[in-house]
Structure formats: structure tokens, C-alpha cells
Design a protein around this motif. Structure first.
Motif, short mmCIF file in Angstrom:
data_model
loop_
_atom_site.label_atom_id
_atom_site.label_comp_id
_atom_site.label_asym_id
_atom_site.label_seq_id
_atom_site.Cartn_x
_atom_site.Cartn_y
_atom_site.Cartn_z
N VAL A 60 -6.68 -20.02 52.68
CA VAL A 60 -6.53 -18.96 51.69
C VAL A 60 -5.49 -19.35 50.65
O VAL A 60 -5.69 -19.17 49.44
CB VAL A 60 -6.15 -17.62 52.36
N LEU A 61 -4.38 -19.91 51.09
CA LEU A 61 -3.33 -20.31 50.17
C LEU A 61 -3.83 -21.40 49.22
O LEU A 61 -3.53 -21.38 48.02
CB LEU A 61 -2.10 -20.79 50.94
N ASN A 62 -4.61 -22.34 49.75
CA ASN A 62 -5.20 -23.38 48.90
C ASN A 62 -6.16 -22.77 47.87
O ASN A 62 -6.16 -23.16 46.70
CB ASN A 62 -5.95 -24.41 49.75
N ALA A 63 -6.98 -21.81 48.32
CA ALA A 63 -7.92 -21.16 47.42
C ALA A 63 -7.18 -20.38 46.33
O ALA A 63 -7.60 -20.36 45.17
CB ALA A 63 -8.86 -20.25 48.20
N GLN A 64 -6.06 -19.74 46.69
CA GLN A 64 -5.26 -19.01 45.69
C GLN A 64 -4.69 -19.97 44.64
O GLN A 64 -4.67 -19.65 43.45
CB GLN A 64 -4.14 -18.21 46.37
N THR A 65 -4.25 -21.13 45.08
CA THR A 65 -3.75 -22.14 44.14
C THR A 65 -4.86 -22.58 43.19
O THR A 65 -4.65 -22.68 41.98
CB THR A 65 -3.18 -23.35 44.91
N ASP A 66 -6.05 -22.82 43.74
CA ASP A 66 -7.18 -23.22 42.91
C ASP A 66 -7.62 -22.08 41.99
O ASP A 66 -8.04 -22.33 40.85
CB ASP A 66 -8.34 -23.69 43.78
N LEU A 67 -7.53 -20.85 42.46
CA LEU A 67 -7.86 -19.70 41.62
C LEU A 67 -6.89 -19.60 40.45
O LEU A 67 -7.30 -19.32 39.32
CB LEU A 67 -7.87 -18.40 42.44
N ALA A 68 -5.61 -19.82 40.71
CA ALA A 68 -4.61 -19.78 39.62
C ALA A 68 -4.96 -20.80 38.55
O ALA A 68 -4.88 -20.52 37.34
CB ALA A 68 -3.21 -20.03 40.17
N ALA A 69 -5.39 -22.00 38.96
CA ALA A 69 -5.80 -23.03 38.00
C ALA A 69 -7.06 -22.59 37.24
O ALA A 69 -7.18 -22.84 36.03
CB ALA A 69 -6.03 -24.35 38.71
N ALA A 70 -8.00 -21.95 37.94
CA ALA A 70 -9.23 -21.48 37.30
C ALA A 70 -8.93 -20.39 36.27
O ALA A 70 -9.53 -20.36 35.18
CB ALA A 70 -10.21 -20.96 38.35
N LEU A 71 -8.00 -19.50 36.59
CA LEU A 71 -7.60 -18.45 35.64
C LEU A 71 -7.03 -19.07 34.38
O LEU A 71 -7.38 -18.67 33.26
CB LEU A 71 -6.58 -17.50 36.29
N THR A 72 -6.16 -20.04 34.54
CA THR A 72 -5.57 -20.73 33.39
C THR A 72 -6.64 -21.45 32.58
O THR A 72 -6.65 -21.40 31.34
CB THR A 72 -4.48 -21.73 33.86
N ASN A 73 -7.56 -22.11 33.26
CA ASN A 73 -8.64 -22.82 32.60
C ASN A 73 -9.50 -21.87 31.77
O ASN A 73 -9.76 -22.12 30.59
CB ASN A 73 -9.50 -23.55 33.65
N ALA A 74 -9.95 -20.78 32.38
CA ALA A 74 -10.82 -19.83 31.68
C ALA A 74 -10.12 -19.19 30.50
O ALA A 74 -10.68 -19.10 29.39
CB ALA A 74 -11.32 -18.76 32.65
N ASN A 75 -8.89 -18.75 30.71
CA ASN A 75 -8.15 -18.08 29.65
C ASN A 75 -7.83 -19.03 28.50
O ASN A 75 -7.72 -18.61 27.35
CB ASN A 75 -6.87 -17.46 30.20
N GLY A 76 -7.71 -20.32 28.80
CA GLY A 76 -7.37 -21.29 27.78
C GLY A 76 -8.53 -21.77 26.93
O GLY A 76 -8.34 -22.51 25.96
#
Length: 189
Positions: A60-76
Motif C-alpha cells: 500500500v505504501l508503495n502504491a501511495q508513492t506511485d500515486l503521488a507521482a501519477a498525480l504530479t504527472n497528470a497535473n503537470g
């Protein structure tokens, strides 16, 4: 207008999750995929076709880290177009990146996403996303839900009677109201 086909938003290990949250998953639902939360519990009335991970599990912690990167990617991503008045109802969108403020699909209206199975749609709500009662996110021309990414800067709410398609990447929270039964999505917050 036909825009260049954007790359998919990379989800990494979060891709296997149907529901992922930092501070708990509550309610009653059947979720396709894995489920996990970093700091709180998942109600026993929620079932998963995949793995229901223990609170704070490394997966779950790994997935949250990857989700944070995905959020940054999409918003950027650079917008191809801006959704005026933040109103989604009655629009037909082809592949591309679309931005707006507090995006809203009014009750009894439809947003149509049209394209092939390889076309990608990224729709960015700078603040909230509201999918109101009896509204529809329709896919046409072969478009597939797993290539529809909804970036939400705050919270997303899907009301009852809706047909929703896509992957919600929310900075704060996602609420799926009772009787929102035609939801083909990943809910990642």
C-alpha cells in the motif's frame, strides 16, 4: 478539434488497485481490483476481487508513492483546451488534455468521450469534480475507460444513478454515493 494523443498517466504499482486511500475506505461496495489504505481501516462491508491489504502494508505504501507521482504527472500536463464555465454536460471530447476549475456534470446530462481504444483522455479539475444524479460519462467510437484519467485537485463526488467511466486520481478524497451502480473506475486518493 483533434489533439495529439497524450501518453497514459503512469500508475506504477497503484495500477492493480480498484480503491486506494491514505486514511480509510468506508461504506459498502464491491470493488474490482486490490484495496488498501495507509493509516486507517477498510470497512468489512467492502469486498475486493483482488487483495485487501492490511493497513499500512508495504504494498500500500508503495502504491501511495506511485500515486503521488501519477498525480504530479497528470497535473503537470499542458492543457490542449479549457472547459469553459467548468460545465461538462453536453460536451463531446476527443483525445487530449482538458483543464478546468471545479468541474461539474449536471444532473441528467451527458459528457461523451469519443475515440479509438488507444486514445487517451486526461481531464483535470483544479479543485473539485462533481458527477451529479442521473448523469453519464459516455464512451463512443471504441474509447475505453482505462484510458480516461480524471485529475482532481481536491475532492471528487459521484452521485446516485450515474454512469461513470475512468480513473480518478484525487489529491484529497473520493465519495461514491449509494446507488451509483454503473461505475467502471479506479478510485485512487
Amino acid at each position: 478539434t483533434v489533439y495529439a494523443n497524450p501518453a497514459v498517466v503512469p500508475l506504477g504499482t497503484a495500477d492493480t488497485y480498484g480503491a486506494l486511500a491514505y486514511s480509510g475506505i468506508t461504506g459498502s461496495a464491491n470493488v474490482n481490483g486490490d484495496g488498501g489504505t495507509s493509516t486507517a481501516t477498510i470497512d468489512a462491508t467492502i469486498t475486493f476481487t483482488g487483495t485487501k491489504y492490511a493497513v499500512g502494508a508495504q504494498s500500500v505504501l508503495n502504491a501511495q508513492t506511485d500515486l503521488a507521482a501519477a498525480l504530479t504527472n497528470a497535473n503537470g500536463r499542458t492543457n490542449d483546451a479549457t472547459i469553459t464555465s467548468d460545465a461538462l454536460g453536453g460536451l463531446t471530447l476527443g483525445r487530449g488534455v482538458y483543464g478546468g476549475g471545479a468541474l461539474n456534470l449536471a444532473s441528467n446530462t451527458t459528457l461523451t468521450l469519443t475515440g479509438s481504444a488507444s486514445d487517451v483522455f486526461i481531464i483535470k479539475a483544479a479543485s473539485s469534480l462533481t458527477i451529479n444524479t442521473n448523469s453519464t460519462i459516455s464512451l463512443s467510437g471504441g474509447a475505453v475507460w482505462s484510458n480516461v484519467f480524471w485529475y482532481v485537485g481536491s475532492s471528487a463526488t459521484i452521485f446516485s444513478g450515474t454512469t461513470f467511466n475512468g480513473i480518478i486520481l484525487s489529491e484529497v478524497s473520493i465519495t461514491l454515493n449509494a446507488s451509483a451502480t454503473l461505475v467502471t473506475a479506479k478510485l485512487l486518493a
